[in-house]
Design a protein around this motif. Structure first.
Motif, short mmCIF file in Angstrom:
data_model
loop_
_atom_site.label_atom_id
_atom_site.label_comp_id
_atom_site.label_asym_id
_atom_site.label_seq_id
_atom_site.Cartn_x
_atom_site.Cartn_y
_atom_site.Cartn_z
N VAL A 6 0.84 -1.20 0.00
CA VAL A 6 0.00 0.00 0.00
C VAL A 6 0.87 1.25 0.00
O VAL A 6 0.65 2.18 -0.79
CB VAL A 6 -0.97 -0.01 1.21
N ARG A 7 1.91 1.27 0.85
CA ARG A 7 2.81 2.43 0.88
C ARG A 7 3.54 2.61 -0.44
O ARG A 7 3.71 3.74 -0.92
CB ARG A 7 3.80 2.30 2.04
N ARG A 8 3.98 1.50 -1.04
CA ARG A 8 4.67 1.60 -2.32
C ARG A 8 3.72 2.10 -3.41
O ARG A 8 4.12 2.90 -4.26
CB ARG A 8 5.26 0.25 -2.70
N ALA A 9 2.49 1.64 -3.39
CA ALA A 9 1.51 2.10 -4.38
C ALA A 9 1.20 3.57 -4.19
O ALA A 9 1.00 4.30 -5.17
CB ALA A 9 0.24 1.27 -4.28
N MET A 10 1.19 4.03 -2.96
CA MET A 10 0.94 5.45 -2.70
C MET A 10 2.08 6.32 -3.23
O MET A 10 1.86 7.48 -3.57
CB MET A 10 0.75 5.70 -1.20
N ARG A 11 3.28 5.75 -3.30
CA ARG A 11 4.42 6.49 -3.86
C ARG A 11 4.41 6.46 -5.39
O ARG A 11 5.25 7.07 -6.02
CB ARG A 11 5.73 5.90 -3.35
N GLY A 12 3.48 5.71 -5.98
CA GLY A 12 3.34 5.70 -7.43
C GLY A 12 3.92 4.49 -8.13
O GLY A 12 3.95 4.45 -9.35
N GLU A 13 4.36 3.47 -7.37
CA GLU A 13 4.89 2.27 -8.01
C GLU A 13 3.75 1.45 -8.59
O GLU A 13 2.66 1.39 -8.03
CB GLU A 13 5.67 1.43 -7.00
N GLU A 14 4.02 0.82 -9.72
CA GLU A 14 3.03 -0.05 -10.37
C GLU A 14 3.09 -1.42 -9.72
O GLU A 14 4.08 -2.13 -9.86
CB GLU A 14 3.31 -0.16 -11.86
N LEU A 15 2.04 -1.80 -9.00
CA LEU A 15 1.98 -3.09 -8.31
C LEU A 15 0.65 -3.75 -8.58
O LEU A 15 -0.34 -3.09 -8.89
CB LEU A 15 2.12 -2.89 -6.79
N GLU A 16 0.63 -5.07 -8.43
CA GLU A 16 -0.63 -5.79 -8.48
C GLU A 16 -1.19 -5.83 -7.06
O GLU A 16 -0.61 -6.43 -6.17
CB GLU A 16 -0.43 -7.20 -9.01
N LEU A 17 -2.31 -5.16 -6.85
CA LEU A 17 -2.92 -5.07 -5.54
C LEU A 17 -4.25 -5.81 -5.54
O LEU A 17 -4.91 -5.92 -6.56
CB LEU A 17 -3.16 -3.61 -5.15
N THR A 18 -4.64 -6.27 -4.36
CA THR A 18 -5.96 -6.85 -4.22
C THR A 18 -6.99 -5.72 -4.18
O THR A 18 -6.64 -4.54 -4.08
CB THR A 18 -6.07 -7.68 -2.92
N GLU A 19 -8.25 -6.09 -4.23
CA GLU A 19 -9.32 -5.08 -4.20
C GLU A 19 -9.28 -4.30 -2.89
O GLU A 19 -9.45 -3.08 -2.88
CB GLU A 19 -10.68 -5.78 -4.36
N LEU A 20 -9.03 -5.00 -1.78
CA LEU A 20 -8.94 -4.31 -0.48
C LEU A 20 -7.75 -3.36 -0.43
O LEU A 20 -7.85 -2.26 0.12
CB LEU A 20 -8.82 -5.34 0.64
N GLU A 21 -6.63 -3.77 -0.99
CA GLU A 21 -5.45 -2.90 -0.99
C GLU A 21 -5.66 -1.67 -1.85
O GLU A 21 -5.27 -0.57 -1.48
CB GLU A 21 -4.23 -3.70 -1.45
N ARG A 22 -6.32 -1.83 -3.00
CA ARG A 22 -6.63 -0.67 -3.84
C ARG A 22 -7.56 0.29 -3.10
O ARG A 22 -7.39 1.51 -3.16
CB ARG A 22 -7.25 -1.11 -5.16
N ALA A 23 -8.53 -0.26 -2.39
CA ALA A 23 -9.46 0.59 -1.63
C ALA A 23 -8.71 1.33 -0.51
O ALA A 23 -8.99 2.50 -0.24
CB ALA A 23 -10.59 -0.25 -1.04
N GLU A 24 -7.74 0.65 0.13
CA GLU A 24 -6.97 1.29 1.19
C GLU A 24 -6.10 2.41 0.63
O GLU A 24 -5.98 3.48 1.25
CB GLU A 24 -6.11 0.25 1.91
N VAL A 25 -5.49 2.19 -0.53
CA VAL A 25 -4.68 3.24 -1.17
C VAL A 25 -5.57 4.45 -1.48
O VAL A 25 -5.20 5.59 -1.19
CB VAL A 25 -4.00 2.71 -2.46
N LYS A 26 -6.73 4.19 -2.03
CA LYS A 26 -7.65 5.28 -2.37
C LYS A 26 -8.08 6.04 -1.11
O LYS A 26 -8.13 7.26 -1.10
CB LYS A 26 -8.88 4.71 -3.08
N ARG A 27 -8.39 5.30 -0.02
CA ARG A 27 -8.82 5.93 1.22
C ARG A 27 -7.71 6.82 1.79
O ARG A 27 -7.95 7.96 2.18
CB ARG A 27 -9.20 4.87 2.24
N ARG A 28 -6.46 6.31 1.78
CA ARG A 28 -5.35 7.08 2.33
C ARG A 28 -5.03 8.31 1.49
O ARG A 28 -4.75 9.38 2.03
CB ARG A 28 -4.11 6.20 2.47
N LEU A 29 -5.06 8.16 0.17
CA LEU A 29 -4.78 9.31 -0.69
C LEU A 29 -5.87 10.37 -0.56
O LEU A 29 -5.59 11.57 -0.59
CB LEU A 29 -4.62 8.86 -2.15
N THR A 30 -7.12 9.94 -0.41
CA THR A 30 -8.23 10.89 -0.20
C THR A 30 -8.05 11.63 1.12
O THR A 30 -8.28 12.84 1.19
CB THR A 30 -9.58 10.14 -0.22
N ALA A 31 -7.62 10.90 2.16
CA ALA A 31 -7.41 11.55 3.46
C ALA A 31 -6.30 12.58 3.38
O ALA A 31 -6.40 13.67 3.95
CB ALA A 31 -7.08 10.49 4.52
#
Length: 136
Positions: free
Chosen positions: A86-111
Motif C-alpha cells: 500500500v505504501r509503495r503504491a501510494m508512492r506511485g509504483e506499479e503493483l498488483e494489488l488486491t481489491e482491499l489494498e486498492r481501496a486502502e490506497v484510495k482511502r489514504r490518498l483521499t485523506a
C-alpha cells in the motif's frame, strides 16, 4: 547389463505446470537462475528459471519452514492488507494489488488530499499574542 536412461520431463507435462511466474517463489528462483549460464532459453521451467534454481528455491523454502516450525500450507486471509504494498503504491509504483489494498490506497490518498485542502485555524501561543499586541 541393461542400461536405463533418465530423461527430463517435457515442459508440457503437468508436473511442472505450477512453476510459473505466478508462483510465490518465482522471484527467488529467477535470482538463483541469474547466476547460471543458459545455452538454450527453452531450459527455463515456466519461462522463469532453470530446474536447479527452482529446486534450490523450493528446498530452501521447505527447510526454512521446517526449521522455524511454520505450516507448509497456508490459507491466505481474504481480509489481509499488505501495508508495504500500500505504501509503495501510494508512492506511485506499479503493483498488483488486491481489491482491499486498492481501496486502502484510495482511502489514504483521499485523506491526504482532504487534509491538505482543509482550511486550518491556527492557535497562537501566549507569547505570539503578546508580540502582536506590542507591535501595534
Amino acid at each position: 547389463m541393461p542400461v536405463q536412461a533418465i530423461a527430463s520431463a517435457p515442459a508440457d507435462e503437468p508436473g511442472a505446470a505450477w512453476l510459473t511466474n505466478e508462483h510465490p517463489l518465482a522471484g527467488v528462483a529467477a535470482r538463483h537462475c541469474a547466476s547460471h549460464v543458459h545455452i538454450d532459453p527453452a531450459d527455463l521451467v515456466g519461462q522463469v528459471a532453470c530446474g536447479s534454481a527452482w529446486a534450490k528455491a523450493l528446498t530452501d523454502d521447505l527447510l526454512f519452514a521446517l526449521e522455524c516450525g511454520l505450516p507448509l500450507e497456508i490459507e491466505p486471509d481474504p481480509f489481509y492488507v499488505d501495508e508495504v504494498a500500500v505504501r509503495r503504491a501510494m508512492r506511485g509504483e506499479e503493483l498488483e494489488l488486491t481489491e482491499l489494498e486498492r481501496a486502502e490506497v484510495k482511502r489514504r490518498l483521499t485523506a491526504i488530499r482532504n487534509r491538505r485542502n482543509r482550511p486550518y485555524r491556527f492557535a497562537c501561543s501566549h507569547a505570539a499574542a503578546t508580540r502582536r499586541e506590542t507591535a501595534r
